[in-house]
Enzyme design. Structure first.
Site, PDB file in Angstrom:
ATOM      1  N   LYS A 146     -13.817  -6.938   1.579  1.00 14.19           N
ATOM      2  CA  LYS A 146     -13.601  -7.914   2.648  1.00 14.19           C
ATOM      3  C   LYS A 146     -14.902  -8.211   3.381  1.00 14.19           C
ATOM      4  O   LYS A 146     -15.168  -9.364   3.761  1.00 14.19           O
ATOM      5  CB  LYS A 146     -12.542  -7.389   3.609  1.00 14.19           C
ATOM      6  CG  LYS A 146     -11.174  -7.254   2.958  1.00 14.19           C
ATOM      7  CD  LYS A 146     -10.187  -6.503   3.842  1.00 14.19           C
ATOM      8  CE  LYS A 146      -8.835  -6.346   3.166  1.00 14.19           C
ATOM      9  NZ  LYS A 146      -7.900  -5.538   3.981  1.00 14.19           N
TER      10      LYS A 146
ATOM     11  N   ASP B  74     -11.761  -1.227  -0.193  1.00 18.68           N
ATOM     12  CA  ASP B  74     -11.040  -2.410   0.265  1.00 18.68           C
ATOM     13  C   ASP B  74     -11.801  -3.101   1.398  1.00 18.68           C
ATOM     14  O   ASP B  74     -12.016  -4.316   1.367  1.00 18.68           O
ATOM     15  CB  ASP B  74      -9.644  -2.002   0.740  1.00 18.68           C
ATOM     16  CG  ASP B  74      -8.856  -3.158   1.322  1.00 18.68           C
ATOM     17  OD1 ASP B  74      -8.238  -3.902   0.550  1.00 18.68           O
ATOM     18  OD2 ASP B  74      -8.863  -3.312   2.559  1.00 18.68           O
TER      19      ASP B  74
ATOM     20  N   GLY C 175       0.906  -5.820   4.941  1.00 21.33           N
ATOM     21  CA  GLY C 175       2.354  -5.987   4.893  1.00 21.33           C
ATOM     22  C   GLY C 175       2.751  -7.284   4.227  1.00 21.33           C
ATOM     23  O   GLY C 175       1.985  -8.255   4.201  1.00 21.33           O
TER      24      GLY C 175
ATOM     25  N   GLU D 141      -1.085   3.387  -0.329  1.00 18.76           N
ATOM     26  CA  GLU D 141      -0.580   3.507  -1.692  1.00 18.76           C
ATOM     27  C   GLU D 141      -0.497   4.985  -2.093  1.00 18.76           C
ATOM     28  O   GLU D 141      -1.082   5.862  -1.439  1.00 18.76           O
ATOM     29  CB  GLU D 141      -1.506   2.769  -2.661  1.00 18.76           C
ATOM     30  CG  GLU D 141      -1.675   1.290  -2.377  1.00 18.76           C
ATOM     31  CD  GLU D 141      -0.435   0.480  -2.709  1.00 18.76           C
ATOM     32  OE1 GLU D 141       0.443   1.000  -3.442  1.00 18.76           O
ATOM     33  OE2 GLU D 141      -0.335  -0.661  -2.227  1.00 18.76           O
TER      34      GLU D 141
ATOM     35  N   GLU E  13      -7.322 -17.308   2.339  1.00 22.88           N
ATOM     36  CA  GLU E  13      -7.176 -16.735   3.685  1.00 22.88           C
ATOM     37  C   GLU E  13      -6.557 -15.340   3.655  1.00 22.88           C
ATOM     38  O   GLU E  13      -6.932 -14.462   4.437  1.00 22.88           O
ATOM     39  CB  GLU E  13      -6.303 -17.660   4.548  1.00 22.88           C
ATOM     40  CG  GLU E  13      -6.196 -17.244   5.992  1.00 22.88           C
ATOM     41  CD  GLU E  13      -7.508 -17.368   6.741  1.00 22.88           C
ATOM     42  OE1 GLU E  13      -8.045 -16.323   7.164  1.00 22.88           O
ATOM     43  OE2 GLU E  13      -8.011 -18.497   6.896  1.00 22.88           O
TER      44      GLU E  13
END
Length: 429
Positions: A207, A203, A305, A192, A131
């Site tokens: 996903k 990224d 986060g 970053e 998840e």
């Protein structure tokens, strides 16, 4: 087995998310035991650098031998939070081979070689939960994997990278340029030191591959995802979007095409201001799911986060641990449809094209003619004079990427059109 016998947990990685997961496993031990039916015992944490200070973490748990920890036959559950392809893949496969269930947040591995992981878990009769690999704390994987498995999903569209959403939001709301917005994101810990994976769309593309695989029950890999980052988005693009009543968002789009293939892409996109995705602020994520029977569903929340991601990890830990206690397994990979991938050139969208042209009679007609030659219909045209030149903005009706590319090639060959044509997709019919 006695309900006081602990389930043993190994943690691979103790960075921002991993350290938060370790603390929660210890601090919430009683609550977790009540939810699972047996206690969890953290038996080891694999780290790259043993000498680093990790407040709140028992140093006796630390080891730099990740393979030995992942391979322990007495471990029930391995949590992988290292990221990257290797050594994560080797360690996850070792854990599965030793009989452990796995919880991971590794979108890069699952998007690139998830099939290997899922097949190994199926053969070993253990669970793989992930998840936290997509959209932080937002529960999006389980609805696709379980709740909507009896429906036909037709589209998954959303903002799945908090860093890029923060940058674009700053460019819109504060007039920041890209470099300044990126620097602020880095100062706040959203980006970053090397932001390439975020700002170039890698990224979000990982996903998107995972979401498309689940939504359409087919294996979709990172290489199948059409990708464009936000480094080319300029202040002029933001201004043009505002003038058109839109905002720019980096959208992941996973859509079931009319021919049954899957169109998967990540691109900067103009989103009409009235669309719910236009209002998603800062580092938040939001995902729309469209299905035949359930209709349209929206999920929104913190997309990054330590705490939000750790929350998603702990949710998976509880689920996998409950399965372990009951002697059952969760749902495996659902790749029964084996749909093809829509070629990027055949994916349709509306487009906004802006260019600088000579402010002369007949130029607008020539520009319109280049679009018409490729059967691209124009919805709206905006023109602003700039001395002897004019800035021309053209909104198209739906057209395929290859149609628009051919029109752009023809426009680029016109002596009346200056170099530097800008093009952006537009969400909506």
């Amino acid at each position: 087995m006695d309900d006081s016998t602990p389930l043993k947990v190994a943690l691979l990685g103790c960075g921002v998310v991993g350290s938060q997961v370790a603390r929660l496993l210890i601090q919430q031990a009683d609550d977790l035991r009540a939810r699972i039916g047996r206690p969890l015992e953290l038996v080891g944490i694999a780290v790259r650098r043993l000498e680093l200070d990790r407040p709140g973490i028992d140093r006796s748990l630390l080891t730099d031998d990740a393979l030995a920890l992942a391979s322990r036959p007495d471990v029930d559950l391995v949590i992988e939070l290292l990221g990257g392809i290797e050594p994560a893949r080797t360690l996850i496969l070792a854990a599965i081979g030793a009989g452990s269930s796995v919880v991971t947040a590794n979108k890069a591995l699952l998007a690139s070689d998830g099939g290997t992981v899922y097949s190994a878990a199926e053969a070993a009769g253990v669970d793989v939960y992930y998840e936290a690999a997509v959209a932080g704390a937002i529960p999006i994987i389980r609805p696709l994997r379980e709740s909507l498995v009896g429906d036909e999903v037709t589209a998954v569209i959303g903002i799945v990278n908090g860093t890029t959403n923060f940058i674009l939001d700053k460019m819109h709301s504060h007039g920041s340029d890209f470099a300044d917005a990126l620097a602020e994101a880095q100062e706040l810990g959203y980006a970053e030191a090397d932001p390439t994976a975020d700002v170039e769309g890698f990224d979000a593309a990982s996903k998107a591959a995972i979401l498309a695989s689940l939504a359409f029950h087919s294996r979709v890999r990172l290489d199948d995802v059409s990708r464009e980052g936000i480094t080319g988005v300029s202040a002029a693009d933001i201004t043009a979007a505002t003038q058109m009543g839109c905002v720019v968002k980096l959208l992941a789009r996973c859509v079931l095409s009319e021919d049954g293939t899957i169109a998967v892409g990540v691109h900067p996109t103009m989103v009409p201001a009235h669309h719910p995705l236009a209002a998603i602020p800062g580092a938040y994520n939001a995902v729309f799911i469209e299905s035949r029977n359930a209709g349209t569903l929206m999920f929104m929340g913190p997309g990054a986060g330590g705490s939000p991601t750790a929350s998603a990890v702990l949710g998976d830990v509880v689920t996998a641990a409950r399965n372990r206690v009951r002697g059952t397994r969760g749902p495996g990979e659902s790749t029964y449809s084996a749909r093809g991938i829509t070629p990027p050139g055949r994916v349709s969208s509306r487009y906004y094209v802006s260019m600088t042209v000579h402010d002369e009679p007949g130029v607008l007609a020539q520009v319109a003619g280049r679009f018409a030659d490729q059967a691209v219909s124009l919805q709206a045209v905006r023109q602003e004079s700039e001395g002897s030149q004019a800035r021309l903005g053209v909104m198209t009706h739906r057209a395929t990427a290859e149609q628009v590319d051919r029109a752009l090639e023809a426009l680029g060959a016109m002596p009346e059109v200056e170099p530097g044509i800008s093009v952006m997709r537009v969400e909506g019919a």
